[in-house]
Design a protein around this motif. Structure first.
Motif, PDB file in Angstrom:
ATOM      1  N   GLU A  81       0.819  -1.220   0.000  1.00  0.00           N
ATOM      2  CA  GLU A  81       0.000   0.000   0.000  1.00  0.00           C
ATOM      3  C   GLU A  81       0.852   1.270   0.000  1.00  0.00           C
ATOM      4  O   GLU A  81       0.388   2.328  -0.310  1.00  0.00           O
ATOM      5  CB  GLU A  81      -0.898   0.000   1.243  1.00  0.00           C
ATOM      6  CG  GLU A  81      -1.859  -1.163   1.312  1.00  0.00           C
ATOM      7  CD  GLU A  81      -3.093  -0.926   0.497  1.00  0.00           C
ATOM      8  OE1 GLU A  81      -3.514   0.228   0.372  1.00  0.00           O
ATOM      9  OE2 GLU A  81      -3.637  -1.902  -0.033  1.00  0.00           O
ATOM     10  N   GLU A  82       2.114   1.168   0.375  1.00  0.00           N
ATOM     11  CA  GLU A  82       2.942   2.344   0.598  1.00  0.00           C
ATOM     12  C   GLU A  82       3.742   2.789  -0.628  1.00  0.00           C
ATOM     13  O   GLU A  82       4.575   3.672  -0.513  1.00  0.00           O
ATOM     14  CB  GLU A  82       3.902   2.057   1.748  1.00  0.00           C
ATOM     15  CG  GLU A  82       3.172   1.736   3.029  1.00  0.00           C
ATOM     16  CD  GLU A  82       4.031   0.960   4.010  1.00  0.00           C
ATOM     17  OE1 GLU A  82       5.219   0.755   3.741  1.00  0.00           O
ATOM     18  OE2 GLU A  82       3.493   0.565   5.038  1.00  0.00           O
ATOM     19  N   ASP A 120       0.366   5.011  -5.936  1.00  0.00           N
ATOM     20  CA  ASP A 120      -0.643   5.933  -5.410  1.00  0.00           C
ATOM     21  C   ASP A 120      -0.793   7.158  -6.313  1.00  0.00           C
ATOM     22  O   ASP A 120      -1.901   7.615  -6.565  1.00  0.00           O
ATOM     23  CB  ASP A 120      -0.266   6.401  -3.995  1.00  0.00           C
ATOM     24  CG  ASP A 120      -0.402   5.293  -2.971  1.00  0.00           C
ATOM     25  OD1 ASP A 120      -1.069   4.281  -3.265  1.00  0.00           O
ATOM     26  OD2 ASP A 120       0.164   5.444  -1.876  1.00  0.00           O
ATOM     27  N   GLU A 152      -2.608   6.262  -9.627  1.00  0.00           N
ATOM     28  CA  GLU A 152      -4.033   5.983  -9.415  1.00  0.00           C
ATOM     29  C   GLU A 152      -4.816   7.206  -8.960  1.00  0.00           C
ATOM     30  O   GLU A 152      -6.036   7.212  -9.037  1.00  0.00           O
ATOM     31  CB  GLU A 152      -4.195   4.846  -8.399  1.00  0.00           C
ATOM     32  CG  GLU A 152      -3.753   3.500  -8.932  1.00  0.00           C
ATOM     33  CD  GLU A 152      -4.607   2.985 -10.080  1.00  0.00           C
ATOM     34  OE1 GLU A 152      -5.779   3.385 -10.224  1.00  0.00           O
ATOM     35  OE2 GLU A 152      -4.077   2.179 -10.861  1.00  0.00           O
ATOM     36  N   SER A 153      -4.131   8.239  -8.511  1.00  0.00           N
ATOM     37  CA  SER A 153      -4.830   9.417  -7.996  1.00  0.00           C
ATOM     38  C   SER A 153      -5.136  10.407  -9.125  1.00  0.00           C
ATOM     39  O   SER A 153      -4.517  10.368 -10.183  1.00  0.00           O
ATOM     40  CB  SER A 153      -3.971  10.120  -6.943  1.00  0.00           C
ATOM     41  OG  SER A 153      -2.945  10.854  -7.564  1.00  0.00           O
TER      42      SER A 153
END
Length: 82
Positions: free
Chosen positions: A40-41, A46, A49-50
């Motif tokens: 997750e980190e 991230d 996907e953001s």
């Protein structure tokens, strides 16, 4: 400065930003492809996907979903989820 010089300057700056956006996106995808294990980190995942990547894609002349699909493809090949 003459108007034709001003327009040329604007075009050079625009091209420089577009190259920067392309380099940033490619660098992010390279980092994702190097990742042996994704948790997750992982900041690059991230980021891709953001919605934060959308303006960069627009600037680079790319569709955000195309970049996201490329990242997912890279992850699908190399990922061992934790």
């Amino acid at each position: 400065m003459r108007t034709d010089q001003d327009a040329a300057q604007v075009e050079r700056v625009s091209l420089a930003y577009r190259r920067l956006a392309n380099a940033m996106i490619l660098s992010t995808l390279r980092e994702i492809s190097k990742t042996e294990e994704v948790t997750e980190e992982v900041m690059e995942v991230d980021f891709v996907e953001s919605p934060r990547i959308d303006p960069w894609c627009e600037l680079a002349g790319l569709e955000p979903e195309v970049v996201r699909r490329a990242a997912r493809r890279l992850l699908g090949v190399r990922v061992v989820t934790a």
